[in-house]
Design a protein around this motif. Structure first.
Motif, PDB file in Angstrom:
ATOM      1  N   CYS A  16      66.386 -30.855   6.471  1.00  0.00           N
ATOM      2  CA  CYS A  16      65.649 -31.982   5.891  1.00  0.00           C
ATOM      3  C   CYS A  16      64.209 -32.002   6.407  1.00  0.00           C
ATOM      4  CB  CYS A  16      66.349 -33.282   6.280  1.00  0.00           C
ATOM      5  SG  CYS A  16      65.616 -34.731   5.506  1.00  0.00           S
ATOM      6  N   CYS A  18      62.330 -34.566   6.573  1.00  0.00           N
ATOM      7  CA  CYS A  18      61.978 -35.799   7.275  1.00  0.00           C
ATOM      8  C   CYS A  18      62.594 -35.869   8.654  1.00  0.00           C
ATOM      9  CB  CYS A  18      62.316 -37.036   6.439  1.00  0.00           C
ATOM     10  SG  CYS A  18      64.023 -37.599   6.503  1.00  0.00           S
ATOM     11  N   CYS A  19      63.758 -35.282   8.870  1.00  0.00           N
ATOM     12  CA  CYS A  19      64.416 -35.484  10.167  1.00  0.00           C
ATOM     13  C   CYS A  19      65.128 -34.241  10.682  1.00  0.00           C
ATOM     14  CB  CYS A  19      65.402 -36.647  10.067  1.00  0.00           C
ATOM     15  SG  CYS A  19      66.746 -36.320   8.916  1.00  0.00           S
ATOM     16  N   HIS A  47      70.659 -37.674   6.803  1.00  0.00           N
ATOM     17  CA  HIS A  47      69.511 -38.191   7.563  1.00  0.00           C
ATOM     18  C   HIS A  47      69.972 -38.894   8.825  1.00  0.00           C
ATOM     19  CE1 HIS A  47      66.901 -37.465   4.147  1.00  0.00           C
ATOM     20  NE2 HIS A  47      67.654 -38.215   3.378  1.00  0.00           N
TER      21      HIS A  47
END
Ligand SMILES: [Zn+2]
Length: 145
Positions: A16, A18-19, A47
């Protein structure tokens, strides 16, 4: 109309943005009465700080008719995941093809408004329900292993 999976289901795991949690994706053809009918991409997110959810893109169009025809392709997408105040996960229409580059395969990517007014919306729900119930990755992610 009897839906089945095509013979070439594929899966892939990546990270991912974002994370850095894992994302698992499966894709395949859906056949209707034995003939190619739609293509889907199902991405399952893990997430770290948000809900576990799945994003399902479904592309309708003409498949396998001589040289590939893309001009009638249209894509829908939904997010499936937990909703406050509900026991069962719920599906919500979202912009199609968000995690995928623009290209002929996805054709016209419908946003929520356009999808709501599109005549193939009932077919999309039928296909996404089929994926939820029968794709082992998506089913496991949403309903538990
Ligand atoms: Zn993330």
């Amino acid at each position: 109309m009897t839906l089945t999976f095509g013979p070439d289901r594929q899966t892939r795991a990546f990270e991912c943005d974002c994370c850095h949690a894992p994302i698992e994706r499966s894709w395949n053809f859906i056949h209707s009465d034995g003939a190619p009918y739609a293509v889907y991409f199902a991405s399952c997110y893990h997430h770290r700080d948000r809900d576990h959810d799945a994003w399902i893109d479904v592309i309708f169009g003409t498949w396998g008719a001589g040289p590939d025809q893309w001009d009638d392709h249209v894509s829908f997408a939904c997010r499936v995941g937990p909703v406050v105040g509900q026991d069962e996960p719920a599906s919500t229409l979202v912009m199609a093809g968000l995690a995928h580059p623009d290209g002929p395969l996805f054709g016209r990517k419908l946003d929520r408004e356009a999808a709501l007014g599109h005549p193939r919306l009932p077919e999309f729900w039928q296909v996404s329900d089929f994926i939820l119930e029968n794709d082992p990755l998506v089913r496991g992610h949403i309903y538990g292993r």
